[in-house]
Design an enzyme around this catalytic site. Sequence first.
Site, PDB file in Angstrom:
ATOM      1  N   PHE A 118       0.947  -1.236   0.284  1.00 30.10           N
ATOM      2  CA  PHE A 118       0.011   0.181   0.355  1.00 30.10           C
ATOM      3  C   PHE A 118       1.010   1.364   0.054  1.00 30.10           C
ATOM      4  CE2 PHE A 118      -4.633   0.101   1.164  1.00 30.10           C
ATOM      5  CZ  PHE A 118      -5.055  -0.958   0.604  1.00 30.10           C
ATOM      6  N   GLN A 238      -8.697  14.028   3.569  1.00 27.37           N
ATOM      7  CA  GLN A 238      -8.324  12.940   2.041  1.00 27.37           C
ATOM      8  C   GLN A 238      -9.250  12.720   1.018  1.00 27.37           C
ATOM      9  OE1 GLN A 238      -6.786   8.505   2.838  1.00 27.37           O
ATOM     10  NE2 GLN A 238      -5.149   9.577   2.768  1.00 27.37           N
ATOM     11  N   HIS A 240      -9.035  11.054  -2.339  1.00 25.56           N
ATOM     12  CA  HIS A 240      -8.304   9.427  -2.562  1.00 25.56           C
ATOM     13  C   HIS A 240      -8.478   9.662  -4.118  1.00 25.56           C
ATOM     14  CE1 HIS A 240      -7.601   5.492  -3.676  1.00 25.56           C
ATOM     15  NE2 HIS A 240      -8.186   4.368  -2.282  1.00 25.56           N
ATOM     16  N   LEU A 250     -15.086   3.884  -4.274  1.00 26.25           N
ATOM     17  CA  LEU A 250     -13.913   3.340  -4.152  1.00 26.25           C
ATOM     18  C   LEU A 250     -13.577   2.837  -4.817  1.00 26.25           C
ATOM     19  CD1 LEU A 250     -11.636   4.247  -2.703  1.00 26.25           C
ATOM     20  CD2 LEU A 250     -11.339   2.431  -0.694  1.00 26.25           C
ATOM     21  N   GLU A 253      -6.896   0.841  -3.166  1.00 28.07           N
ATOM     22  CA  GLU A 253      -5.528   0.849  -3.470  1.00 28.07           C
ATOM     23  C   GLU A 253      -4.995  -0.185  -4.011  1.00 28.07           C
ATOM     24  OE1 GLU A 253      -3.547   4.030  -0.704  1.00 28.07           O
ATOM     25  OE2 GLU A 253      -1.829   2.909  -0.931  1.00 28.07           O
ATOM     26  N   ARG A 286      -1.441   9.107  -0.992  1.00 23.35           N
ATOM     27  CA  ARG A 286      -2.812   9.136  -1.411  1.00 23.35           C
ATOM     28  C   ARG A 286      -2.781  10.642  -2.629  1.00 23.35           C
ATOM     29  NH1 ARG A 286      -6.807   5.734   2.135  1.00 23.35           N
ATOM     30  NH2 ARG A 286      -6.286   3.699   0.713  1.00 23.35           N
ATOM     31  N   HIS A 351     -12.257  11.087   0.909  1.00 23.56           N
ATOM     32  CA  HIS A 351     -11.784   9.529   1.255  1.00 23.56           C
ATOM     33  C   HIS A 351     -12.820   9.567   2.831  1.00 23.56           C
ATOM     34  CE1 HIS A 351     -11.730   5.697   1.461  1.00 23.56           C
ATOM     35  NE2 HIS A 351     -10.578   5.236   1.613  1.00 23.56           N
ATOM     36  N   ARG A 386      -2.974   9.841   5.184  1.00 23.40           N
ATOM     37  CA  ARG A 386      -3.271   9.283   6.354  1.00 23.40           C
ATOM     38  C   ARG A 386      -3.521   8.026   5.535  1.00 23.40           C
ATOM     39  NH1 ARG A 386      -6.388   4.352   4.925  1.00 23.40           N
ATOM     40  NH2 ARG A 386      -8.771   6.050   4.578  1.00 23.40           N
TER      41      ARG A 386
HETATM   42  C1  LIG Z   1     -15.061   2.665   1.368  1.00 23.84           C
HETATM   43  C2  LIG Z   1     -14.281   3.106   2.050  1.00 23.84           C
HETATM   44  C3  LIG Z   1     -13.446   1.999   1.264  1.00 23.84           C
HETATM   45  C4  LIG Z   1     -12.062   2.168   2.988  1.00 23.84           C
HETATM   46  N1  LIG Z   1     -11.192   1.000   2.723  1.00 23.84           N
HETATM   47  C5  LIG Z   1     -10.521   1.327   3.623  1.00 23.84           C
HETATM   48  C6  LIG Z   1      -9.225   0.201   3.860  1.00 23.84           C
HETATM   49  O1  LIG Z   1      -8.876  -0.470   2.436  1.00 23.84           O
HETATM   50  N2  LIG Z   1      -7.823   0.559   4.830  1.00 23.84           N
HETATM   51  C7  LIG Z   1      -8.361   0.557   5.588  1.00 23.84           C
HETATM   52  O2  LIG Z   1      -6.977   1.396   6.615  1.00 23.84           O
HETATM   53  N3  LIG Z   1      -9.451   1.520   5.441  1.00 23.84           N
HETATM   54  C8  LIG Z   1      -9.986   1.682   4.852  1.00 23.84           C
HETATM   55  N4  LIG Z   1     -11.730   3.091   5.364  1.00 23.84           N
HETATM   56  C9  LIG Z   1     -11.843   3.989   5.931  1.00 23.84           C
HETATM   57  C10 LIG Z   1     -11.774   2.786   7.429  1.00 23.84           C
HETATM   58  O3  LIG Z   1     -13.059   2.123   6.580  1.00 23.84           O
HETATM   59  C11 LIG Z   1     -12.673   4.019   8.257  1.00 23.84           C
HETATM   60  O4  LIG Z   1     -12.268   4.724   8.692  1.00 23.84           O
HETATM   61  C12 LIG Z   1     -13.050   3.235   9.409  1.00 23.84           C
HETATM   62  O5  LIG Z   1     -13.744   1.657   8.904  1.00 23.84           O
HETATM   63  C13 LIG Z   1     -13.940   3.981  10.158  1.00 23.84           C
HETATM   64  O6  LIG Z   1     -14.330   3.290  11.616  1.00 23.84           O
HETATM   65  P1  LIG Z   1     -14.741   3.467  12.982  1.00 23.84           P
HETATM   66  O7  LIG Z   1     -15.633   2.237  13.426  1.00 23.84           O
HETATM   67  O8  LIG Z   1     -14.868   4.835  13.148  1.00 23.84           O
HETATM   68  O9  LIG Z   1     -16.862   4.548  11.902  1.00 23.84           O
HETATM   69  P2  LIG Z   1     -18.022   3.703  10.940  1.00 23.84           P
HETATM   70  O10 LIG Z   1     -17.878   2.661  10.846  1.00 23.84           O
HETATM   71  O11 LIG Z   1     -18.239   5.061  10.449  1.00 23.84           O
HETATM   72  O12 LIG Z   1     -18.518   3.703  11.723  1.00 23.84           O
HETATM   73  C14 LIG Z   1     -19.034   4.513  12.711  1.00 23.84           C
HETATM   74  C15 LIG Z   1     -20.536   4.689  13.556  1.00 23.84           C
HETATM   75  O13 LIG Z   1     -20.888   4.998  14.365  1.00 23.84           O
HETATM   76  C16 LIG Z   1     -22.915   6.031  14.542  1.00 23.84           C
HETATM   77  N5  LIG Z   1     -22.997   7.381  14.619  1.00 23.84           N
HETATM   78  C17 LIG Z   1     -22.494   7.609  13.637  1.00 23.84           C
HETATM   79  N6  LIG Z   1     -23.339   8.713  14.039  1.00 23.84           N
HETATM   80  C18 LIG Z   1     -23.605   8.095  15.611  1.00 23.84           C
HETATM   81  C19 LIG Z   1     -25.060   9.101  16.047  1.00 23.84           C
HETATM   82  N7  LIG Z   1     -24.937  10.677  15.686  1.00 23.84           N
HETATM   83  N8  LIG Z   1     -25.821   8.655  16.493  1.00 23.84           N
HETATM   84  C20 LIG Z   1     -25.862   7.147  16.636  1.00 23.84           C
HETATM   85  N9  LIG Z   1     -24.649   6.261  16.689  1.00 23.84           N
HETATM   86  C21 LIG Z   1     -24.291   7.411  15.379  1.00 23.84           C
HETATM   87  C22 LIG Z   1     -23.414   4.703  13.201  1.00 23.84           C
HETATM   88  O14 LIG Z   1     -24.044   3.891  12.490  1.00 23.84           O
HETATM   89  C23 LIG Z   1     -21.423   3.676  12.799  1.00 23.84           C
HETATM   90  O15 LIG Z   1     -22.257   2.642  13.960  1.00 23.84           O
HETATM   91  C24 LIG Z   1     -12.140   2.969   3.690  1.00 23.84           C
HETATM   92  C25 LIG Z   1     -13.309   3.945   4.071  1.00 23.84           C
HETATM   93  C26 LIG Z   1     -14.272   4.158   2.701  1.00 23.84           C
HETATM   94  C27 LIG Z   1     -15.122   4.960   2.930  1.00 23.84           C
END
Ligand SMILES: Cc1cc2nc3c(=O)[nH]c(=O)nc-3n(C[C@H](O)[C@H](O)[C@H](O)COP(=O)(O)OP(=O)(O)OC[C@H]3O[C@@H](n4cnc5c(N)ncnc54)[C@H](O)[C@@H]3O)c2cc1C
Length: 574
Positions: A118, A238, A240, A250, A253, A286, A351, A386
């Site tokens: 990556f 960021q 992408h 997406l 990468e 990126r 992204h 990132r």
């Molecule tokens: C398409 C895509 C591909 C990606 N691929 C990669 C990768 O290959 N490698 C990598 O390292 N990163 C990747 N990323 C980034 C990574 O996936 C995310 O940064 C990470 O999964 C975020 O996890 P999280 O638990 O912080 O938040 P999230 O998974 O976004 O979860 C947020 C949670 O908060 C809850 N929530 C939010 N606001 C409220 C509210 N007000 N009340 C109640 N609930 C709420 C939502 O319901 C959800 O359950 C990718 C991102 C995207 C968009």
Amino acid sequence: MKYHDVIVVGGGLAGLRAAIEVNRHNVKVAIISKVHPLRSHSIAAQGGINAPLENHFRGIYDSWEKHAFDTVKGSDYLADQDAVIRMTKDAAHRIYELEHWGCPFSRTAEGRIAQRPFGGAGFPRACYASDKTGHALLHTLYQKVMQFKHASEREELVIYEEWLVTDLVIDEGVCVGVIAMDIISGKIEALQAGAVIFATGGSGRIYGNTTNALINTGMGMAVPYWAGVPLKDMEFIQFHPTTILGKNILITEGCRGEGGFLLNNKGERFLEKYDDSRKDMEIAPRDIIARNIVREISAGYGFDDSYVLLDLRHLGKEKIFRRLPGIRDICMEFIGIDPAESPIPIKPGQHYTMGGIDCNTECETKIKGLYTAGESACVSVHGANRLGGNSLLDTIVFGAIAGENTSKYVQSTGGKKGEKRLNDVLNLRKQIIDKIGKSTGTEEPVTIKNELNKMMDTNVGIFRNASALQKAACEIKTLQERYHRIKLNYTGTQVNLGLVWVLELKGNLDVAEACIMGALAREESRGAHFRTDFPRRDDTNWLKHTLSYFTKEGVKLDYAPVNIGPFAPKERKY
Ligand SMILES: Cc1cc2nc3c(=O)[nH]c(=O)nc-3n(C[C@H](O)[C@H](O)[C@H](O)COP(=O)(O)OP(=O)(O)OC[C@H]3O[C@@H](n4cnc5c(N)ncnc54)[C@H](O)[C@@H]3O)c2cc1C
């Protein structure tokens, strides 16, 4: 009033990992998520999760120190190095833990966890489960949560699914709970807690061209921001390099990690023209690739002045089917292209939110009893940019740290507090919702949202300058003012998604304002923040974190020092 020792807001990777850790410390925990946890954006993660396991030994030695250095360099030296070291030291252990919990990682011929290159490392460091890594990780954690939930009849782990948290309640400087709305019934309640963890994900939907899920509105960051917790480094967004043209889905990468090429309209691998991407080509960081794609298109070497091509054909069908099946499905489904036979039209898109709720390496915020982890938090391990694969790692490592520290806090100080304050904030929220329902205004929420997205795409994108940012600063004020005249077409209580979107829109607008004002103030270029009017990094004046405080008049900015450790900032190529 319902009480839980710990409330975790968020059912994505960071939230679930935190809840598991709390439960392991024998502390009662509730998870609140506005969608079913398996619909969190984490499910969409494709390419991989970094850890220096060295499972593809090709004469290249990897270590947590190397991983830390790459992360700090990739962050353009804005990351806090104590946080980065903590994350990279923990990485291998956390990956093996997930493996032991049943995560179906892809394998090498010898049966070890497979890794792919990556950006930033240049050699295989990202562990993956084909191109559905987030799916595999989230299901593994959800399964673990279910195991705990059903193991006890004493409700030691409770899940509030489809509940929207609208307010964080702080009483005399201590976090005492949240206000949340059950979206299905429309009931609004105060939920008291010994401590709260915010793991609410990113804010990508302040932009229109974004890879983020529709639910990544920014409200998850706005709720603590409204309650007085500062947001950190919000100007660092960021973009992408590779999202499908016109769809913004997406394209991981991992495609370039597996050997994919970026081509201009002359069929050239154009990244070699640019000083900053000549060496690493398609696996340069990126921010660099996204800028060089835009430069190439602006110079007239793109297609229809809007895109370039990602060519995977030379990887062969077998490799594409095995390593990138999800990407093939997405291309066939959405644009009718088989990447084994035709190149994919791509352009950069928003992204990831590098900034977020300000916290330290222990995931503690400035408010006692309030913790944060994952994309909603800014620890900061990603600084100004990132590296791919580091965000999933961030959620797992800091999710566990937040869970552990919160448990210890509750065990030493916990208990029910702030009942009166909780009731006061609940009543205030009910009044606000009542007022929205009775509004005679004419502003359509969707119009404001679309205008916000267009304005952010146009003025706060990959290349920024003072006049565009000033325009954005004026426009956001107008949109915030128009928000007061918003109208609701349906005022019933049950499943009122119109109301949910109106409440979320306020979060969208206020988080966008923090991003704009931070970007306008930062007169330098660092990582993903590129100012055409200040094209160089300026360590003398700007090697510092931005802090944004919410006030009724708008954002108030302040700054905090960066924790520099063993890696002294080095000159960068432009
Ligand atoms: C398409 C895509 C591909 C990606 N691929 C990669 C990768 O290959 N490698 C990598 O390292 N990163 C990747 N990323 C980034 C990574 O996936 C995310 O940064 C990470 O999964 C975020 O996890 P999280 O638990 O912080 O938040 P999230 O998974 O976004 O979860 C947020 C949670 O908060 C809850 N929530 C939010 N606001 C409220 C509210 N007000 N009340 C109640 N609930 C709420 C939502 O319901 C959800 O359950 C990718 C991102 C995207 C968009």
